[in-house]
Design an enzyme around this catalytic site. Structure first.
Site, mmCIF file in Angstrom:
data_model
loop_
_atom_site.group_PDB
_atom_site.id
_atom_site.type_symbol
_atom_site.label_atom_id
_atom_site.label_comp_id
_atom_site.label_asym_id
_atom_site.label_seq_id
_atom_site.Cartn_x
_atom_site.Cartn_y
_atom_site.Cartn_z
ATOM 1 N N GLU A 1 -48.522 56.799 33.112
ATOM 2 C CA GLU A 1 -49.137 58.175 34.004
ATOM 3 C C GLU A 1 -47.913 59.342 32.650
ATOM 4 O OE1 GLU A 1 -46.861 59.288 37.443
ATOM 5 O OE2 GLU A 1 -47.968 61.234 38.054
ATOM 6 N N GLY B 1 -37.386 58.616 34.180
ATOM 7 C CA GLY B 1 -36.175 57.796 35.212
ATOM 8 C C GLY B 1 -37.455 57.179 34.986
ATOM 9 N N MET C 1 -40.769 55.278 36.742
ATOM 10 C CA MET C 1 -42.883 54.857 36.916
ATOM 11 C C MET C 1 -42.783 53.937 38.158
ATOM 12 S SD MET C 1 -44.876 56.395 36.946
ATOM 13 C CE MET C 1 -46.905 56.085 37.630
ATOM 14 N N GLU C 2 -43.664 54.489 39.171
ATOM 15 C CA GLU C 2 -43.871 54.404 40.041
ATOM 16 C C GLU C 2 -45.653 53.293 39.943
ATOM 17 O OE1 GLU C 2 -44.187 56.818 39.801
ATOM 18 O OE2 GLU C 2 -46.336 57.906 40.734
ATOM 19 N N GLU D 1 -38.946 55.319 43.949
ATOM 20 C CA GLU D 1 -40.190 54.513 43.078
ATOM 21 C C GLU D 1 -41.383 53.926 44.237
ATOM 22 O OE1 GLU D 1 -41.430 56.431 40.762
ATOM 23 O OE2 GLU D 1 -39.357 56.757 39.940
HETATM 24 N N1 B3K Z 1 -44.550 59.950 38.894
HETATM 25 C C1 B3K Z 1 -43.266 59.602 36.821
HETATM 26 C C2 B3K Z 1 -43.560 60.910 36.387
HETATM 27 C C3 B3K Z 1 -43.946 60.436 35.074
HETATM 28 C C4 B3K Z 1 -44.349 61.295 33.785
HETATM 29 C C5 B3K Z 1 -45.238 61.711 33.170
HETATM 30 N N2 B3K Z 1 -44.692 62.496 32.040
HETATM 31 C C6 B3K Z 1 -42.052 58.652 37.903
HETATM 32 C C7 B3K Z 1 -41.818 60.245 39.440
HETATM 33 O O1 B3K Z 1 -42.403 61.182 39.374
HETATM 34 O O2 B3K Z 1 -41.831 58.953 40.295
HETATM 35 ZN ZN ZN Z 2 -42.255 60.410 41.473
#
Ligand code: B3K
Ligand code: ZN
Length: 864
Positions: A124, A264, A266-267, A301
């Site tokens: 992502e 932090g 990633m899901e 997550e």
């Molecule tokens: N969805 C990811 C964030 C990804 C960031 C990409 N630059 C983490 C989160 O919000 O849970």
């Molecule tokens: Zn998120």
């Protein structure tokens, strides 16, 4: 899409459905750090049969080896550094693409990369295109079967999304694992992990009685730090079952920790990848704040599995659809874990502090954007506090308008309508509106208009009728000069009146509206925007007497806290001494047996400098810094006796417990220690040293160390040295060591000493700029979290900042772009600072090879 000389702007209004769908993907990946070979076989079909469309796949930083269609070589493609275009295609076909990439050269930490000898991915938003050629957009959803091959001695563990189907030995010391994810997913949720890792495991039964295997994977040395993450995962699973009736849909759910990570966590479906900072915790090395962060990030997550993965975003402009909603869900979860009502208020206050400190400035600066942006140059720049935290407030307001049951009905309808789909923010609001027969059309302006609304409140009372007059407005933001009125839910209560008030909801919709109450014998005290029911700036001049009434009597803990904050702001901005009546009210707060320790701690936490900056037209950062410090010293000195009592009362020799009540006591105790040092209490130096030496947990040890460093205690140096030596092998603790020194408040007679020290630490053998946690612990901490030290009139810190941005830009554009925001509000500063800031911004903008990430931030700042 609009191109200027060196940037491309993507527009929400340009959205077009893809002409092709990809039903299934089979990846065969031979993992080698220098050259990984990826064979990608996709079943592709045209959405409109018989139409002659070209297929443009995204791909970056790969070497293309071959393209085959239905197993025949295909050479009619065009290749650019970012695309692979195919012409004259059949209606349905198997497309097979072989390519290679070099994970050991990847310092951006997007796509496939190496951390401490192991392979990890981050896809992502647009990292999958660095692994293979694909329609790398969230509305193209496919099932994935993944075969991973690697040398077994170096990479004994091979993980990907979904379920493990097969493992086999391949000869030459190689082995393979085949993973299958039954749920169609967008490419940004793809993940793989390979290396020397070990896991703790638990098997639990889900609500409907199915067995679920839960694993937390880490390096062997960290295994004893995984218990809290596992407990947090189980608590999150239970909470989602209970609150929303949502179950874990896979048989296996994995969390993996990695030391090099841009954010932090990633899901990725079934294979969440986490920054070690948000997984590893034990009492000796993690503070209470770390414990709470692990819990909330694990929850966040996990909750994405439904809000984000099962229902995903149609395009990246809709990011808040999953992020705002999931932050709201993790906030509610964390609040529920607090137990008591005042514990919940503590969580609410912490969330609001973050919003005001970081999001309000963003909403007022050159990067301001609606929670659903209309345009971007680099999507990575839009993972912002606006999309996340303001996004969560906008979901929360819908719950306030509909009630918790109504909100649940809306969520049920959302999943009923959209499970398995890629949808928009409008679809979410439509589900809320339709499930509750509520008109939310005007409410949708919160999605399209940027800026923090300002609500001006004025009261009148004639001995009988009490009226509250509301006027709302919103300042212009980039590209949005005029704003239409917002639909603002305001919770309120009248206090100190003969008609004992209930908490009520007032829906402010017009630019001007009045609330009228008749038959009152005396003017009530208005408690408005209770629980911070709307993310607004409240422009309401209440007398000091009324604010003190609220501080003493309001049964909304949030507004009790808020009234003290308002009084602090008045004192700081007017450079005034604290009123004795306020000091007495605060003394009662400190002595009140019924109040949670965590709440008391927050009452005495002064508004952040970045929030104070938002209260003035022209920022003089040193004036604000000095004045804030003076107010703090007054609190320290005037309540010195209480601080000692409070310190003693909240000290404990029991073994460490991470629950919210115990954590609250520790934070109040550590605040007391700080106050004692600040007030130069004779016992304080020894107290701090003893606490540092005898602590049985990191919160107390770090609390003492921090108090010594911040107050320039004579013992600070020796304890810092000891701390470094004692925790040398623990990267996350060494991050704290750097972070604390970078956040040290400046000495009044030598304000530039912090910069000098940071420059020195930059050369320390343990400083590794390629590791995002380490870079952030020193550079970002100094430039973004230590305004009193950073904003010096000589402008030297700004030069330092510019050099760091330029250096990080080459290594990791995302980490650089975060840092690049530090001078976004430069136009608000007084001219002497502004000039230095402008030169530093120009220095960065003139650097060649600026990434689109950094260029967007810097150019928007310079052009503001
Ligand atoms: N969805 C990811 C964030 C990804 C960031 C990409 N630059 C983490 C989160 O919000 O849970
Ligand atoms: Zn998120």
């Amino acid at each position: 899409m609009a191109r200027t000389e060196n940037s491309v702007t993507f527009l929400r209004s340009d959205y077009q459905e893809s002409a092709f769908s990809i039903k299934s993907v089979k990846l065969d990946i031979a993992l080698n750090p220098a050259k990984t070979i990826v064979v990608n076989r996709m079943m592709v079909s045209k959405k409109l049969v018989g139409v002659n469309s070209t297929l443009v796949l995204n791909g970056q930083e790969q070497e293309l080896v071959s393209v085959r269609i239905n197993d025949e070589p295909y050479r009619g493609y065009e290749l650019t550094p970012e695309t692979l275009t195919l012409h004259d295609l059949p209606d349905e076909f198997e497309l097979s693409i072989t390519s290679t990439c070099a994970p050991d050269k990847n310092t951006s930490l997007m796509g496939l990369y190496i951390s401490n000898g192991n392979f990890f991915t981050q896809c992502e938003a647009e990292g999958f295109r660095k692994i293979t050629y694909f329609l790398d957009r969230p509305d193209v959803m496919a099932t994935y079967q993944v075969t991973l091959r690697a040398l077994k001695t170096d990479f004994p563990v091979l993980l990907s999304n979904g379920n493990l189907i097969k493992e086999e030995e391949l000869g030459n010391g190689w082995h393979a694992a085949v993973w299958e994810d039954p749920f169609p997913k967008p490419s940004y949720l793809f993940a793989l992990v390979a290396g020397k890792l070990t896991a703790i495991e638990r098997v639990i039964k889900s609500q409907s009685g199915k067995d679920k295997l839960l694993q937390v994977w880490v390096e062997a040395k960290d295994l004893e730090k995984t218990e809290h993450a596992m407990e947090s995962l189980i608590a999150s699973i239970r909470w989602d079952e209970k609150r929303y009736g949502l179950e874990l849909d896979l048989d296996r759910f994995m969390i993996v920790a990695v030391g090099d990570f841009n954010m932090g966590a990633m899901e990725n479906k079934g294979l969440n990848i986490f920054n070690t900072k948000f997984v590893l915790a034990n009492p000796e090395t993690a503070t209470d704040v770390d414990y709470a962060n692990v819990e909330s990030v694990v929850a966040h997550e996990y909750f994405h599995n439904w809000t984000g993965n099962r229902v995903t975003c149609r395009d990246w402009f809709q990011l808040s659809l999953k992020e705002g909603l999931t932050v709201f869900r993790d906030q509610e979860f964390s609040a529920d874990q607090m137990g008591s009502d005042s514990g919940k208020a503590v969580k609410r206050i912490e969330d609001v502090r973050l919003l005001r400190q970081v999001q309000f400035p963003e909403d007022a600066g050159p990067m301001a954007h609606p929670i659903r942006p209309d345009s971007y140059q680099e999507i990575n720049n839009f993972y912002t506090v606006t999309v996340y935290e303001k996004g969560a407030e906008i979901v929360r307001m819908q719950q306030t308008l509909l009630g918790q049951d109504g909100f649940r009905k809306g969520m049920d309808l959302y999943f009923k309508r959209h499970d398995g789909q890629a949808v928009t923010c409008d679809d979410f609001v439509a589900a809320m509106a339709d499930a509750n027969h509520k008109d939310l059309e005007q409410f949708k302006r919160w999605y399209s208009q940027a800026g923090t609304p300002r609500v001006h409140v004025k009261e009148s009372f004639d001995g009988n009728t009490y009226q509250v007059h509301f006027t709302q407005s919103c300042a212009a933001t980039p590209g949005q000069d005029k704003k239409l009125p917002f639909h603002i839910p305001l919770l309120y209560k009248l206090i100190g009146t003969d008609q004992v008030g209930q908490e009520n909801l007032f829906e402010l919709r017009d630019e001007k509206q009045t609330l009228t109450f008749k038959g009152l014998s005396k003017k009530p005290t208005l408690s408005i925007n209770r629980h911070f029911s709307a993310p607004i700036i409240l422009d309401f001049e209440q007398s000091e007497e009324e604010l003190l009434t609220l501080l003493r009597e309001d049964d909304d803990a949030f507004n009790r806290w808020e009234s003290a904050q308002k009084l602090f702001i008045q004192a700081i901005l007017n450079n005034r001494d604290l009123d004795p009546a306020l000091i007495e009210a605060l003394r009662s707060v400190l002595n009140d047996e019924k109040l949670d320790a965590a709440f008391k701690d927050l009452v005495f936490t002064l508004p952040a400098e970045s929030y104070l900056y938002e209260q003035v037209d022209v920022i003089d950062p040193q004036l604000i810094h000095q004045s804030r410090r003076k107010v703090r010293s007054q609190l320290a000195l005037n309540l010195q006796g209480e601080w000692l009592k409070t310190y003693q009362k909240n000290s404990s020799t029991e073994s460490y417990k991470a629950d919210a009540i115990s954590a609250g006591k520790r934070s109040l105790k550590n605040l007391s220690l700080n106050m004692l040092l600040d007030s130069q209490h004779e016992a304080s130096q020894k107290l701090a040293l003893e606490q540092y030496q005898s602590a049985n947990n990191m919160t107390d040890r770090y609390g003492a160390l921090s108090a010594m460093v911040q107050n320039a205690s004579g013992y600070a140096k020796e304890c810092l040295d000891h701390f470094h030596q004692y925790f040398e092998s623990d990267a996350l603790v060494i991050d704290k060591w750097f972070g604390l020194q970078a956040s040290r408040q400046p000495e009044l007679n030598n304000p530039s000493s912090v910069l000098a020290h940071v420059i020195q630490l930059r050369q320390h053998p343990d400083f590794h700029i390629k590791n995002p946690n380490r870079a952030r612990s020193l550079i970002h901490a100094f430039c973004m979290n230590n305004p009193g030290a950073f904003h010096q009139p000589d402008g030297k810190s700004y030069q330092f900042w510019a050099q760091q941005v330029v250096e990080l830009n080459e290594i990791n554009p995302q980490v650089a772009a975060r840092l690049a925001r530090a001078l976004n509000r430069w136009k608000q500063f007084s001219p002497s600072y502004q000039n230095h800031m402008k030169s530093a911004l120009k220095f960065v903008s003139e650097h060649k090879n600026l990434s689109s990430d950094v260029a967007e931030v810097i150019n928007k700042a310079l052009n503001s």
